[in-house]
Design an enzyme around this catalytic site. Structure first.
Site, PDB file in Angstrom:
ATOM      1  N   VAL A 225      17.777  -1.200 -13.725  1.00  0.00           N
ATOM      2  CA  VAL A 225      17.893  -0.473 -14.997  1.00  0.00           C
ATOM      3  C   VAL A 225      19.306  -0.620 -15.542  1.00  0.00           C
ATOM      4  CG1 VAL A 225      17.707   1.755 -16.161  1.00  0.00           C
ATOM      5  CG2 VAL A 225      16.166   1.213 -14.261  1.00  0.00           C
TER       6      VAL A 225
ATOM      7  N   ARG B  40      12.014 -24.496  -6.987  1.00  0.00           N
ATOM      8  CA  ARG B  40      12.338 -25.899  -7.225  1.00  0.00           C
ATOM      9  C   ARG B  40      13.568 -26.285  -6.391  1.00  0.00           C
ATOM     10  NH1 ARG B  40      11.202 -23.770 -12.199  1.00  0.00           N
ATOM     11  NH2 ARG B  40      13.418 -23.563 -12.732  1.00  0.00           N
TER      12      ARG B  40
ATOM     13  N   GLY C 161      20.444 -16.625 -27.219  1.00  0.00           N
ATOM     14  CA  GLY C 161      20.074 -16.422 -25.821  1.00  0.00           C
ATOM     15  C   GLY C 161      19.812 -14.985 -25.441  1.00  0.00           C
TER      16      GLY C 161
ATOM     17  N   LYS D 290      12.444  -4.247 -11.939  1.00  0.00           N
ATOM     18  CA  LYS D 290      12.023  -3.022 -12.617  1.00  0.00           C
ATOM     19  C   LYS D 290      10.515  -2.897 -12.724  1.00  0.00           C
ATOM     20  CE  LYS D 290      13.136  -5.493 -16.843  1.00  0.00           C
ATOM     21  NZ  LYS D 290      13.944  -6.526 -16.167  1.00  0.00           N
TER      22      LYS D 290
ATOM     23  N   GLU E 159      19.872  -0.552  -8.118  1.00  0.00           N
ATOM     24  CA  GLU E 159      20.721  -0.236  -9.267  1.00  0.00           C
ATOM     25  C   GLU E 159      20.541  -1.236 -10.400  1.00  0.00           C
ATOM     26  OE1 GLU E 159      22.620   1.892 -11.500  1.00  0.00           O
ATOM     27  OE2 GLU E 159      23.259   2.530  -9.497  1.00  0.00           O
TER      28      GLU E 159
ATOM     29  N   LYS F  80      11.691   0.758 -17.195  1.00  0.00           N
ATOM     30  CA  LYS F  80      12.953   1.430 -16.891  1.00  0.00           C
ATOM     31  C   LYS F  80      12.831   2.942 -17.080  1.00  0.00           C
ATOM     32  CE  LYS F  80      15.492  -2.715 -18.222  1.00  0.00           C
ATOM     33  NZ  LYS F  80      16.319  -3.378 -19.263  1.00  0.00           N
TER      34      LYS F  80
ATOM     35  N   GLY G 206      22.176  -9.904 -18.392  1.00  0.00           N
ATOM     36  CA  GLY G 206      23.033 -11.055 -18.173  1.00  0.00           C
ATOM     37  C   GLY G 206      23.275 -11.276 -16.695  1.00  0.00           C
TER      38      GLY G 206
END
Length: 430
Positions: A134, A49, A189, A107, A131, A207, A306
Site C-alpha cells: 500500500v 524469462r 510511464g 496487494k 508495507e 489497498k 515505482g
C-alpha cells in the site's frame, strides 16, 4: 555480537521492483549487515524469462523453478514481488511450510486472502510483512499496525493510486479531458498499457481493504469494498468543483460508524475542499489522512509507486523480518478481534453534488425540491442557469445516506421536466 553466517533471501520476481530490491541488497550490503546484525545474501531469484540480462545479478542464482527455490529449507526470507493471486499464494504458503518468513508487495492477494495467509504464518511461526503493498515508499502499514496500536482509528482517507491522481491533476490544472490526460500518463510511464486496474478503482479498492482491516482490527476483503472508477469524470465536473472551492480526487475511504458497531470501505471520485491537505497532492504522488481518537489527524505523503520507492518499503520489511529471525521472535500478525461487520454502501452518509439537465420553465425547481424532500434528503445549495428552453440545475445536499440519494435520483429521472442527470459526485473531507 555480529553473526557471520548470512541470512539467505529468495527473490520471487525480478521486474521493476524486484530488480531494485536486488540492487539495493548489493549496493547497501554493509549497511544492511550493520542494521540487521548479520549479513544478508541473495540466494536465488525466480523469474519467468531466464535469458533476459539482469545487471548485477549472478546468472547462477536465476531459476524458473520458484517452487523448488522456496522449498530449499535453507532460505530465511522469501521476498514476493510477482503479484497476482496464483502462483503467489501457493508459493507464500509453501515458504512458510519450509521455514521461511515472507515479505510481500502483493496487494491483490492480501486483500483477497490476507486472513488465510496470516493464519498460515502463525501456524508455522513465521512473519508476514507487506508495507510495500500500500502506497509504495510511504510508511503506512507499520504505523497503523504498531505505532497506533494503542489508539482508536476512526477514519482513513487517502489517495492511494498515483496513476489516477496524475490523470485527475492534469484534468484540473490544464483543462484536459480524461482521454488526453490518460494518454499523457501512458506516455510518461505512469499508466499501464491496460489501465483498467487503476482507472476503474480495483487497485485502490485492494489497498482500502488492507487499510480498513488493519485500522479497525477486523477482516475486510476486497469484495467488501464499494468501488467506482473515475473514467466518467469530465471537465464540466471540475468546473463545478471549482465553483464550490473544491477539486476532484479518487479517494479510498475507510470509516468506523459513529456508534462503533460497523465499518465501511469504499473507493470513488469525490470533491474535496481546496483547503484540505489532500487537495494539494499533485502528480503521481500518494497521501493518506488518518484520524485517530488520541493522536488526532495524521497525514502520510510520498511517492506511491515505482521501482525504487516500492523497493525501499520491501527492504524496510526485510530488515525487520531478519531482526526478528535473529531474535527468535516474530512481529505482529493479524489483529481482527473486533469482528466488526462491513456496512453496505447504501448506509454510507455523505454530501452530494448533483447536476441535472432540466427544462427552463417556471416550477421546475419546486418539483425537484419536492422530490428531495420526499426522500428525506435536505438541500444545502441550488444553482440554476440556462437559456432557450434548456437549463442546468446544480444541487448540493446536506449529509444523506447513499440509499436515500439513489432513491431521489431515480425519482428525478421520472420527472418530465428533468432531461437527464449529468453527474453525481460525493463531497468529502469537510
Amino acid at each position: 555480537m555480529m553473526r557471520t553466517r548470512p541470512l539467505k533471501v529468495a527473490l520471487l520476481g525480478c521486474g521493476v521492483v524486484g530488480s531494485e530490491v536486488a540492487r539495493i541488497m548489493t549496493t547497501h550490503a554493509d549497511d544492511l549487515t550493520a542494521r540487521i546484525g548479520a549479513p544478508v545474501e541473495l540466494a536465488g531469484v525466480a523469474v519467468r524469462r531466464p535469458s533476459k540480462a539482469r545487471e548485477g545479478i549472478d546468472p547462477a542464482l536465476v531459476t524458473t523453478d520458484a517452487t523448488a527455490l522456496v522449498k530449499r529449507g535453507d532460505i530465511d526470507v522469501v521476498v514476493e514481488v510477482i503479484g497476482g493471486i496464483e502462483p503467489a499464494r501457493t508459493l507464500i504458503t509453501t515458504a512458510f511450510e519450509h521455514g521461511a518468513s515472507v515479505v510481500s508487495a502483493n496487494k491483490a492477494l492480501l486483500a483477497q486472502d490476507g486472513a488465510a495467509l496470516h493464519a498460515a504464518a502463525v501456524e508455522h511461526g513465521r512473519d508476514l510483512y507487506y508495507e510495500a503493498a500500500v502506497a509504495g515508499a510511504i510508511p503506512l502499514i507499520r504505523p497503523l499496525r504498531e505505532s497506533l496500536a494503542g489508539d482508536k482509528v476512526n477514519r482513513v482517507l487517502g489517495i492511494v493510486n498515483g496513476t489516477t491522481n496524475f490523470i485527475l491533476d492534469k484534468m484540473d490544472s490544464t483543462g484536459a479531458g480524461y482521454q488526453e490526460a490518460l494518454d499523457e500518463a501512458t506516455a510518461l510511464g505512469y499508466a499501464e498499457a491496460d489501465p483498467t486496474a487503476d482507472v476503474e478503482g480495483f487497485d485502490a479498492a485492494a489497498k482500502a481493504a488492507i487499510l480498513a482491516g488493519i485500522a479497525f482490527h477486523t477482516r475486510v476483503r476486497l469484495d467488501d469494498v464499494y468501488r467506482e472508477g473515475m473514467t466518467e469524470v469530465t471537465a464540466a465536473d471540475f468546473a463545478s468543483a471549482r465553483q464550490m472551492g473544491c477539486t476532484i480526487k479518487l479517494l479510498a475511504i475507510c470509516e468506523r460508524a459513529a456508534d462503533g458497531g460497523s465499518v465501511t470501505a469504499r473507493v470513488h471520485p469525490a470533491m474535496i475542499p481546496l483547503d484540505h491537505p489532500l487537495a494539494s497532492v499533485r502528480g503521481a504522488y500518494n497521501a493518506v489522512f488518518v484520524e485517530a481518537e488520541a493522536a488526532g489527524q495524521l497525514m502520510f505523503y510520498g511517492p506511491g509507486a515505482g521501482g525504487a520507492p516500492t523497493a525501499s518499503a520491501v527492504l524496510g520489511d526485510l530488515v525487520a523480518v531478519c531482526r526478528n529471525k535473529l531474535a527468535g521472535s516474530t512481529g505482529p500478525g493479524e489483529s481482527a478481534y473486533t469482528r466488526l461487520p462491513v456496512s453496505p454502501m447504501g448506509d454510507v452518509v455523505t454530501r452530494y453534488h448533483i447536476s441535472l439537465d432540466v427544462a427552463d420553465k417556471p416550477g421546475v425547481l419546486a418539483q425537484v425540491a419536492t422530490v428531495f424532500a420526499e426522500h428525506g434528503v435536505s438541500i444545502d445549495t441550488v444553482r440554476q442557469s440556462g437559456k432557450d428552453g434548456e437549463a442546468s440545475l446544480v444541487v448540493v445536499t446536506h449529509r444523506a445516506a447513499d440509499a436515500a440519494l439513489t432513491g431521489t435520483v431515480d425519482a428525478l429521472r421520472k420527472l418530465d421536466t428533468v432531461r437527464g442527470v449529468a453527474s453525481i459526485m460525493r463531497v468529502e473531507g469537510e
